[in-house]
Design an enzyme around this catalytic site. Structure first.
Site, short mmCIF file in Angstrom:
data_model
loop_
_atom_site.label_atom_id
_atom_site.label_comp_id
_atom_site.label_asym_id
_atom_site.label_seq_id
_atom_site.Cartn_x
_atom_site.Cartn_y
_atom_site.Cartn_z
CE1 TYR A 3 -2.72 -3.30 0.51
CE2 TYR A 3 -3.05 -2.74 2.80
CZ TYR A 3 -3.25 -3.60 1.75
OH TYR A 3 -3.97 -4.74 1.94
N PRO A 20 -14.37 -7.44 4.30
CG PRO A 20 -14.40 -6.54 6.46
CD PRO A 20 -13.54 -6.64 5.23
CG LEU A 21 -18.20 -3.96 5.30
CD1 LEU A 21 -18.05 -2.47 5.54
CD2 LEU A 21 -19.47 -4.49 5.97
N GLY A 42 -18.01 -2.96 0.12
CA GLY A 42 -19.11 -1.99 0.24
C GLY A 42 -20.46 -2.52 -0.17
CG LEU A 43 -22.62 -5.78 -3.21
CD1 LEU A 43 -22.68 -4.75 -4.33
CD2 LEU A 43 -22.38 -7.15 -3.82
CG LEU A 44 -22.00 -7.77 2.29
CD1 LEU A 44 -20.98 -8.60 3.07
CD2 LEU A 44 -23.32 -8.54 2.20
N GLY A 102 -25.52 -2.18 1.49
CA GLY A 102 -26.84 -1.99 0.89
C GLY A 102 -26.97 -0.71 0.07
N1 LIG Z 1 -4.39 -9.38 1.98
C1 LIG Z 1 -4.92 -8.95 0.86
O1 LIG Z 1 -4.60 -9.46 -0.23
C2 LIG Z 1 -5.94 -7.85 0.91
C3 LIG Z 1 -6.69 -7.52 -0.24
C4 LIG Z 1 -7.66 -6.51 -0.12
C5 LIG Z 1 -7.87 -5.88 1.10
N2 LIG Z 1 -7.13 -6.22 2.19
C6 LIG Z 1 -7.33 -5.59 3.50
O2 LIG Z 1 -8.72 -5.56 3.79
C7 LIG Z 1 -9.10 -4.23 4.14
C8 LIG Z 1 -10.55 -3.98 3.80
O3 LIG Z 1 -10.79 -4.24 2.43
P1 LIG Z 1 -11.64 -3.27 1.51
O4 LIG Z 1 -11.57 -1.90 2.07
O5 LIG Z 1 -11.21 -3.50 0.12
O6 LIG Z 1 -13.12 -3.84 1.61
P2 LIG Z 1 -14.32 -3.64 2.67
O7 LIG Z 1 -13.78 -3.44 4.02
O8 LIG Z 1 -15.23 -4.77 2.43
O9 LIG Z 1 -15.05 -2.33 2.12
C9 LIG Z 1 -14.64 -1.03 2.52
C10 LIG Z 1 -15.44 -0.02 1.73
O10 LIG Z 1 -16.82 -0.19 2.00
C11 LIG Z 1 -17.44 1.07 2.13
N3 LIG Z 1 -17.92 1.22 3.51
C12 LIG Z 1 -17.32 0.83 4.64
N4 LIG Z 1 -18.09 1.09 5.71
C13 LIG Z 1 -19.19 1.66 5.22
C14 LIG Z 1 -20.37 2.14 5.81
N5 LIG Z 1 -20.55 2.07 7.13
N6 LIG Z 1 -21.33 2.67 5.02
C15 LIG Z 1 -21.17 2.72 3.67
N7 LIG Z 1 -20.06 2.27 3.04
C16 LIG Z 1 -19.10 1.75 3.82
C17 LIG Z 1 -16.42 2.12 1.79
O11 LIG Z 1 -16.49 2.34 0.39
P3 LIG Z 1 -16.32 3.80 -0.25
O12 LIG Z 1 -14.88 4.16 0.02
O13 LIG Z 1 -16.63 3.62 -1.69
O14 LIG Z 1 -17.26 4.71 0.46
C18 LIG Z 1 -15.13 1.42 2.16
O15 LIG Z 1 -14.03 1.94 1.48
C19 LIG Z 1 -8.09 -3.36 3.38
O16 LIG Z 1 -7.98 -2.05 3.89
C20 LIG Z 1 -6.83 -4.14 3.58
O17 LIG Z 1 -6.30 -3.89 4.88
C21 LIG Z 1 -6.18 -7.20 2.11
#
Ligand SMILES: NC(=O)c1ccc[n+]([C@@H]2O[C@H](COP(=O)([O-])OP(=O)(O)OC[C@H]3O[C@@H](n4cnc5c(N)ncnc54)[C@H](OP(=O)(O)O)[C@@H]3O)[C@@H](O)[C@H]2O)c1
Length: 320
Positions: free
Chosen positions: A64, A212-213, A216-218, A220
């Site tokens: 990152y 885990p979301l 963002g899809l989860l 809604g």
């Molecule tokens: N090890 C690996 O290969 C790997 C790969 C991917 C990710 N990761 C780790 O996993 C972490 C999380 O992954 P991720 O950020 O891609 O997916 P995520 O946690 O499933 O989704 C985060 C996104 O969901 C939206 N969101 C979160 N809370 C919300 C809420 N309360 N209301 C509305 N929208 C909300 C936001 O989107 P918007 O920004 O569009 O508002 C946010 O950026 C990363 O930061 C990283 O540390 C690791």
């Protein structure tokens, strides 16, 4: 606010069921292809909100921004006066086109970017891409652990067989395999079929749910307004399968999340995170990302939400 913590694998580290994913702090590079980079002031507000909500640990990576995310995170922690013993930071080594020797060579860069905060958990970011065997990479991690430069060793995106191998190599050094970071959510339950969950339970390894979301899809919000897809970067859209067909297929799950959320006065994302950190017992913890302080607040709030067994099972049943 004190939240019940869990042990990270069989290590002596304690973490909250929810951490903060710091990919959006990633600066130029691959993280920026998924999420627009946040400025320091916004990142600091997000970290503050997470800490205020009881979150005690943060997931970042070399990938990152080659220190950008690690530095933004620890600048925020310094600004907020967080003590080095108050938080756990997890980072990851990038294996691409490198030998295992680069793990030892680059740990100094990781520690420099962490600006005085210890490297609690160091992870091999993925099982492919390195010029060395997995066993050599794990041995290099074991050396860092022996030297006291990292407190725990983890892996990411490893299969059950790869976890077993990493666990066995570390056992030669008397070091537990702390964690495997893999994609897990209500929309990604492959761990139940591919042996990763069973192996984690057998070996005492914590599974860290990335995305885990379902990026963002989860929450809604895309079901409410599908035009929001347009604002999402192409690579994220493709990886999360954002499409109108996905919205249709997942609508019953989102309806159920809405019903459970309404019953508890919670949000959909809180229900999704509470499900994830309860359904698999203590084995799974989650690192939701946040681009706004409000997201971090909601995610932290999921730790106070307690779903009934009936609700957990019902949500599992409606998963497409
Ligand atoms: N090890 C690996 O290969 C790997 C790969 C991917 C990710 N990761 C780790 O996993 C972490 C999380 O992954 P991720 O950020 O891609 O997916 P995520 O946690 O499933 O989704 C985060 C996104 O969901 C939206 N969101 C979160 N809370 C919300 C809420 N309360 N209301 C509305 N929208 C909300 C936001 O989107 P918007 O920004 O569009 O508002 C946010 O950026 C990363 O930061 C990283 O540390 C690791």
């Amino acid at each position: 606010m004190a939240t019940t913590t869990r042990r990270l694998g069989r290590t002596d580290l304690e973490i909250t069921p929810i951490g903060l994913g710091c990919m959006p702090f990633g600066g130029p590079g691959i993280a920026n292809r998924y999420y627009p980079t946040l400025d320091q002031a916004t990142a600091t507000m997000i970290v503050r909100t997470a800490l205020d909500g009881g979150v005690t640990w943060f997931d970042t990576a070399e990938m990152y921004g080659r220190g950008y995310s690690e530095r933004t995170l620890t600048t925020a922690l310094h600004q907020l006066g967080a003590g080095t013993g108050d938080v756990v930071i997890a980072s990851k080594w990038t294996p691409w086109f490198r030998t295992a020797a680069s793990i030892g060579r680059t740990v100094g860069d990781r520690l420099a970017a962490l600006q005085g905060y210890p490297l609690g958990l160091h992870q091999i970011h993925m099982p492919h891409g390195s010029l060395s065997s997995l066993a050599s990479q794990v041995r290099a991690m074991a050396q860092l652990h022996r030297q006291g430069r990292i407190r725990a060793v983890g892996v990411s995106n490893f299969s059950a067989a790869q976890m077993e191998r990493a666990h066995a190599v570390l056992a030669e050094y008397g070091i537990p395999l702390a964690s495997n970071q893999v994609q897990i959510s209500l929309l990604e339950r492959r761990i139940e079929r591919d042996g990763v969950l069973a192996a984690a339970r057998r070996l005492g390894v914590t599974l860290i749910a990335l995305a885990p979301l379902h990026t963002g899809l989860l929450t809604g919000r895309f079901h409410e307004d599908p035009t929001l897809f347009r604002d999402v970067r192409r690579i994220r859209r493709r990886l999360a399968g954002f499409s109108s067909a996905t919205l249709t297929r997942t609508a019953p799950l989102i309806d159920e999340l809405r019903a459970v959320a309404a019953a508890h006065g919670a949000t959909l994302s809180q229900v999704a995170l509470s499900w994830l950190t309860s359904y698999y017992g203590d084995t799974v913890v989650a690192i939701p990302g946040a681009s706004k302080p409000r997201h971090a607040d909601e995610s932290a709030g999921a730790m106070s939400l307690h779903l009934t067994q009936r609700e957990l099972d019902r949500l599992a049943d409606v998963t497409p």
